[in-house]
Design a protein around this motif. Structure first.
Motif, PDB file in Angstrom:
ATOM      1  N   LYS A  67      10.323  10.334 -18.136  1.00  0.00           N
ATOM      2  CA  LYS A  67       8.982  10.616 -17.633  1.00  0.00           C
ATOM      3  C   LYS A  67       8.305   9.321 -17.197  1.00  0.00           C
ATOM      4  O   LYS A  67       8.289   8.340 -17.943  1.00  0.00           O
ATOM      5  N   PRO A  68       7.728   9.281 -15.988  1.00  0.00           N
ATOM      6  CA  PRO A  68       7.082   8.049 -15.513  1.00  0.00           C
ATOM      7  C   PRO A  68       5.661   7.911 -16.050  1.00  0.00           C
ATOM      8  O   PRO A  68       5.076   8.879 -16.549  1.00  0.00           O
ATOM      9  N   ILE A  69       5.122   6.723 -15.933  1.00  0.00           N
ATOM     10  CA  ILE A  69       3.717   6.466 -16.252  1.00  0.00           C
ATOM     11  C   ILE A  69       2.991   6.246 -14.934  1.00  0.00           C
ATOM     12  O   ILE A  69       3.208   5.252 -14.244  1.00  0.00           O
ATOM     13  N   TYR A  70       2.143   7.193 -14.556  1.00  0.00           N
ATOM     14  CA  TYR A  70       1.475   7.135 -13.257  1.00  0.00           C
ATOM     15  C   TYR A  70       0.308   6.152 -13.277  1.00  0.00           C
ATOM     16  O   TYR A  70      -0.287   5.892 -14.341  1.00  0.00           O
ATOM     17  N   PRO A  71      -0.056   5.620 -12.112  1.00  0.00           N
ATOM     18  CA  PRO A  71      -1.239   4.757 -12.040  1.00  0.00           C
ATOM     19  C   PRO A  71      -2.494   5.519 -12.475  1.00  0.00           C
ATOM     20  O   PRO A  71      -2.582   6.736 -12.306  1.00  0.00           O
ATOM     21  N   LYS A  72      -3.446   4.817 -13.052  1.00  0.00           N
ATOM     22  CA  LYS A  72      -4.688   5.444 -13.498  1.00  0.00           C
ATOM     23  C   LYS A  72      -5.604   5.738 -12.307  1.00  0.00           C
ATOM     24  O   LYS A  72      -5.533   5.103 -11.269  1.00  0.00           O
ATOM     25  N   LYS A  73      -6.480   6.728 -12.515  1.00  0.00           N
ATOM     26  CA  LYS A  73      -7.475   7.043 -11.488  1.00  0.00           C
ATOM     27  C   LYS A  73      -8.453   5.884 -11.362  1.00  0.00           C
ATOM     28  O   LYS A  73      -8.798   5.234 -12.350  1.00  0.00           O
ATOM     29  N   ILE A  74      -8.884   5.628 -10.139  1.00  0.00           N
ATOM     30  CA  ILE A  74      -9.888   4.598  -9.885  1.00  0.00           C
ATOM     31  C   ILE A  74     -11.010   5.216  -9.067  1.00  0.00           C
ATOM     32  O   ILE A  74     -10.753   5.908  -8.080  1.00  0.00           O
ATOM     33  N   GLY A  75     -12.265   5.005  -9.478  1.00  0.00           N
ATOM     34  CA  GLY A  75     -13.412   5.548  -8.765  1.00  0.00           C
ATOM     35  C   GLY A  75     -13.472   5.050  -7.332  1.00  0.00           C
ATOM     36  O   GLY A  75     -13.032   3.941  -7.015  1.00  0.00           O
ATOM     37  N   PHE A  76     -14.034   5.878  -6.453  1.00  0.00           N
ATOM     38  CA  PHE A  76     -14.101   5.535  -5.034  1.00  0.00           C
ATOM     39  C   PHE A  76     -14.852   4.225  -4.800  1.00  0.00           C
ATOM     40  O   PHE A  76     -14.514   3.459  -3.903  1.00  0.00           O
ATOM     41  N   GLU A  77     -15.861   3.948  -5.622  1.00  0.00           N
ATOM     42  CA  GLU A  77     -16.671   2.739  -5.436  1.00  0.00           C
ATOM     43  C   GLU A  77     -16.339   1.653  -6.464  1.00  0.00           C
ATOM     44  O   GLU A  77     -17.063   0.676  -6.583  1.00  0.00           O
ATOM     45  N   ASP A  78     -15.263   1.810  -7.196  1.00  0.00           N
ATOM     46  CA  ASP A  78     -14.850   0.801  -8.183  1.00  0.00           C
ATOM     47  C   ASP A  78     -13.981  -0.241  -7.471  1.00  0.00           C
ATOM     48  O   ASP A  78     -12.757  -0.268  -7.606  1.00  0.00           O
ATOM     49  N   PHE A  79     -14.638  -1.112  -6.727  1.00  0.00           N
ATOM     50  CA  PHE A  79     -13.925  -2.062  -5.878  1.00  0.00           C
ATOM     51  C   PHE A  79     -13.136  -3.099  -6.679  1.00  0.00           C
ATOM     52  O   PHE A  79     -12.073  -3.549  -6.238  1.00  0.00           O
ATOM     53  N   ASP A  80     -13.636  -3.497  -7.851  1.00  0.00           N
ATOM     54  CA  ASP A  80     -12.939  -4.493  -8.660  1.00  0.00           C
ATOM     55  C   ASP A  80     -11.564  -3.978  -9.090  1.00  0.00           C
ATOM     56  O   ASP A  80     -10.565  -4.697  -9.009  1.00  0.00           O
ATOM     57  N   GLU A  81     -11.505  -2.723  -9.555  1.00  0.00           N
ATOM     58  CA  GLU A  81     -10.230  -2.149  -9.966  1.00  0.00           C
ATOM     59  C   GLU A  81      -9.293  -1.956  -8.778  1.00  0.00           C
ATOM     60  O   GLU A  81      -8.075  -2.106  -8.902  1.00  0.00           O
ATOM     61  N   GLN A  82      -9.876  -1.626  -7.634  1.00  0.00           N
ATOM     62  CA  GLN A  82      -9.057  -1.462  -6.439  1.00  0.00           C
ATOM     63  C   GLN A  82      -8.392  -2.783  -6.050  1.00  0.00           C
ATOM     64  O   GLN A  82      -7.227  -2.816  -5.653  1.00  0.00           O
ATOM     65  N   VAL A  83      -9.138  -3.875  -6.178  1.00  0.00           N
ATOM     66  CA  VAL A  83      -8.595  -5.200  -5.850  1.00  0.00           C
ATOM     67  C   VAL A  83      -7.476  -5.567  -6.820  1.00  0.00           C
ATOM     68  O   VAL A  83      -6.438  -6.106  -6.429  1.00  0.00           O
ATOM     69  N   LYS A  84      -7.666  -5.246  -8.114  1.00  0.00           N
ATOM     70  CA  LYS A  84      -6.653  -5.562  -9.115  1.00  0.00           C
ATOM     71  C   LYS A  84      -5.325  -4.875  -8.820  1.00  0.00           C
ATOM     72  O   LYS A  84      -4.261  -5.386  -9.113  1.00  0.00           O
ATOM     73  N   ARG A  85      -5.384  -3.679  -8.240  1.00  0.00           N
ATOM     74  CA  ARG A  85      -4.163  -2.905  -8.021  1.00  0.00           C
ATOM     75  C   ARG A  85      -3.408  -3.351  -6.773  1.00  0.00           C
ATOM     76  O   ARG A  85      -2.241  -3.029  -6.606  1.00  0.00           O
ATOM     77  N   ARG A  86      -4.044  -4.087  -5.903  1.00  0.00           N
ATOM     78  CA  ARG A  86      -3.403  -4.464  -4.656  1.00  0.00           C
ATOM     79  C   ARG A  86      -2.195  -5.361  -4.890  1.00  0.00           C
ATOM     80  O   ARG A  86      -2.238  -6.316  -5.642  1.00  0.00           O
ATOM     81  N   GLU A  87      -1.129  -5.029  -4.232  1.00  0.00           N
ATOM     82  CA  GLU A  87       0.092  -5.828  -4.293  1.00  0.00           C
ATOM     83  C   GLU A  87       0.554  -6.093  -2.863  1.00  0.00           C
ATOM     84  O   GLU A  87       0.432  -5.236  -1.998  1.00  0.00           O
ATOM     85  N   ASP A  88       1.069  -7.273  -2.655  1.00  0.00           N
ATOM     86  CA  ASP A  88       1.599  -7.598  -1.335  1.00  0.00           C
ATOM     87  C   ASP A  88       2.963  -6.934  -1.159  1.00  0.00           C
ATOM     88  O   ASP A  88       3.874  -7.126  -1.971  1.00  0.00           O
ATOM     89  N   ILE A  89       3.087  -6.155  -0.090  1.00  0.00           N
ATOM     90  CA  ILE A  89       4.358  -5.507   0.213  1.00  0.00           C
ATOM     91  C   ILE A  89       5.071  -6.327   1.278  1.00  0.00           C
ATOM     92  O   ILE A  89       4.448  -6.827   2.223  1.00  0.00           O
ATOM     93  N   ASP A  90       6.353  -6.495   1.114  1.00  0.00           N
ATOM     94  CA  ASP A  90       7.162  -7.259   2.064  1.00  0.00           C
ATOM     95  C   ASP A  90       6.955  -6.729   3.477  1.00  0.00           C
ATOM     96  O   ASP A  90       7.131  -5.537   3.747  1.00  0.00           O
ATOM     97  N   GLU A  91       6.543  -7.617   4.392  1.00  0.00           N
ATOM     98  CA  GLU A  91       6.257  -7.201   5.769  1.00  0.00           C
ATOM     99  C   GLU A  91       7.488  -6.649   6.466  1.00  0.00           C
ATOM    100  O   GLU A  91       7.398  -5.706   7.270  1.00  0.00           O
ATOM    101  N   ASN A  92       8.636  -7.216   6.163  1.00  0.00           N
ATOM    102  CA  ASN A  92       9.874  -6.719   6.771  1.00  0.00           C
ATOM    103  C   ASN A  92      10.183  -5.302   6.288  1.00  0.00           C
ATOM    104  O   ASN A  92      10.670  -4.466   7.063  1.00  0.00           O
ATOM    105  N   PHE A  93       9.884  -5.042   5.009  1.00  0.00           N
ATOM    106  CA  PHE A  93      10.074  -3.689   4.466  1.00  0.00           C
ATOM    107  C   PHE A  93       9.217  -2.682   5.227  1.00  0.00           C
ATOM    108  O   PHE A  93       9.697  -1.619   5.639  1.00  0.00           O
ATOM    109  N   LEU A  94       7.937  -3.010   5.431  1.00  0.00           N
ATOM    110  CA  LEU A  94       7.035  -2.113   6.153  1.00  0.00           C
ATOM    111  C   LEU A  94       7.491  -1.904   7.598  1.00  0.00           C
ATOM    112  O   LEU A  94       7.430  -0.791   8.130  1.00  0.00           O
ATOM    113  N   LYS A  95       7.977  -2.965   8.201  1.00  0.00           N
ATOM    114  CA  LYS A  95       8.463  -2.873   9.577  1.00  0.00           C
ATOM    115  C   LYS A  95       9.659  -1.938   9.679  1.00  0.00           C
ATOM    116  O   LYS A  95       9.723  -1.079  10.571  1.00  0.00           O
TER     117      LYS A  95
END
Length: 464
Positions: A67-95
């Motif tokens: 069983k996986p552990i899903y990411p927690k809910k973040i409020g629409f205006e909770d910008f600090d938590e949104q910033v914490k969750r950001r991860e850089d994705i490999d640009e070549n992967f996205l391409k």
């Protein structure tokens, strides 16, 4: 059964358990009150016992293996938590993910019926195939990775987890949730390390089922329905199992978001939609005008978009009169240019008039032949190597299908899909664009980083 329940209730009442003090403080001064009280109590107890029997039938009794552990809910205006969750994705992967999405979308949709509406989720198929690659070895795995345009399984594993977390949101405005699961035949031995890895890096739950039990298909259907907001309920036939099956892999996506600028429902009017065969149907059109908005108008098509509150967008591609959506869809390069044209120097800012038909429809696609055309063939052969998953031989994939649904209205967009793999800004105005979508057109829904979630064709907005 009721005789048995009555006996259980009698046993309960005749036990020597003391009543609470508040119950015996004032004896009832009514003839036969003891008997009345006993009957009433029996009825209550029978009700409790009966409710347990009834509720038992609604429970999904599944043996969960991983069983996986899903990411927690973040409020629409909770910008600090949104910033914490950001991860850089490999640009070549996205391409490379973008290339797979365009190529597969072109191949899938160009083969669909021109008289109906079609919808395809490239991200759902990508998720399903990436997990399939994780269960494979040798040439079987390499073939999948090559079609996905990925250098290694390590890259897929690392970047897919990041993509899952970056796409995911669940707040008071909307939801984008990817769900993965493996449904395992209880009579087959599986590699628990692989199942744990899929739970950790692909957020995939693993469940053990009795494939001889007719109720098992209902359990899968119920899980899928819960994942995609109750849509596509009771599709038991989509999840039928037989004793020769080893595993069913299911990847779901649920998407709901609101327009940044809602349409005024009072501006929605009935008007004409011109079918490709020359016939005309009536449809309800939503209307909006921007004084300054981005668009692209080139020879062959006009493109513009509407923003969604959780950083996604819906892109509309309207072929020129006399051209068909299939003229664009069938050419991967042209489709790629059209979808990404708003981020090129072809982009202009100016007045844009939107006139969009409301639509709601479901789509079902057979993807086995499509995957073979893309270059994935070994997984369908008895010689395929899935020993990362199980030592059972032979072990190969028998079918790949995708079902989806979408609806848009004045408030926003809701779209869902599941893929099943069976093992056996503003600037000075410069021009004007009219997105009068009163003839067949293409739409694309993207998430953060421009990740393609859904691509579809509207041939007739009245067909569900």
């Amino acid at each position: 059964m009721f005789r048995k329940l009555h006996k259980e209730a009698n046993n309960y009442m005749e036990s020597d358990k003391p009543l609470k003090e508040s119950t015996v403080k004032k004896p009832l001064n009514i003839k036969g009150s003891k008997k009345v009280f006993k009957i009433a109590a029996i009825i209550v107890v029978i009700g409790i016992i009966l409710s347990k029997f009834l509720l038992r039938g609604n429970r999904i009794n599944i043996n969960t293996i991983a069983k996986p552990i899903y990411p927690k809910k973040i409020g629409f205006e909770d910008f600090d938590e949104q910033v914490k969750r950001r991860e850089d994705i490999d640009e070549n992967f996205l391409k490379e993910l973008g290339k797979f999405s365009i190529k597969s979308s072109s191949l899938v949709l160009s083969k669909t019926d021109k008289d109906i509406n079609s919808l395809y989720s490239p991200i759902s198929l990508y998720m399903a195939l990436s997990m399939t690659a994780e269960t494979a070895k040798g040439e079987t795995q390499e073939e999948i990775l090559q079609v996905l345009n990925m250098d290694s399984i390590d890259m897929v594993r690392s970047e897919t987890g990041k993509l899952f977390r970056k796409l995911y949101y669940h707040n008071e405005i909307g939801k984008l949730s990817l769900g993965n699961s493996l449904w395992l035949n209880k009579d087959v031995r599986f590699n628990i390390n692989t199942l744990d890895l899929l739970a950790k890096d692909y957020y995939a739950s693993s469940f053990s089922l009795d494939f001889n039990d007719n109720e098992s298909s209902k359990k899968i259907s119920k899980w899928v329905s819960n994942q995609i907001g109750g849509k596509l309920e009771n599709r038991y036939d989509d999840f039928s199992l037989n004793q020769d099956d080893v595993m069913a892999l299911v990847s779901t996506i649920y998407f709901y978001d609101e327009w940044v600028d809602r349409f005024n429902i009072n501006d929605t009017k009935e008007d004409e939609f011109y079918l490709e065969d020359g016939n005309i149907v009536k449809s309800d059109f939503m209307n909006m005008k921007y004084g300054s908005h981005s668009f692209v108008g080139v020879d062959g098509y006009t493109v513009s978009h509407l923003n969604l509150k959780n950083n996604g967008r819906m892109i509309f591609i309207l072929p020129d009169e006399g051209l068909s959506p299939f003229d664009i869809i069938s050419d991967p390069q042209l489709l790629d240019e059209a979808i990404n044209s708003l981020s090129t120097d072809k982009r202009k800012m100016g007045e844009v008039i939107f006139k969009i038909p409301k639509f709601k429809f479901s789509s079902k696609l057979k993807l086995k032949d499509i995957c073979e055309e893309l270059g994935i063939k070994e997984i369908f052969q008895e010689t395929s190597d899935f020993t990362s998953l199980s030592d059972t031989k032979p072990l190969f994939i028998s079918d790949i299908t995708q079902s989806s649904t979408i609806s848009i209205d004045e408030k926003g967009v809701e779209a869902t899909a599941y893929t099943k793999i069976d093992y056996t800004g503003a600037a000075q105005p410069n021009g004007r664009a009219e997105m009068i979508l009163n003839r067949p057109f293409i739409f694309v829904i993207t998430g953060v980083e421009g990740s393609p979630l859904f691509i579809g064709i509207i041939n007739n907005p009245n067909i569900e």
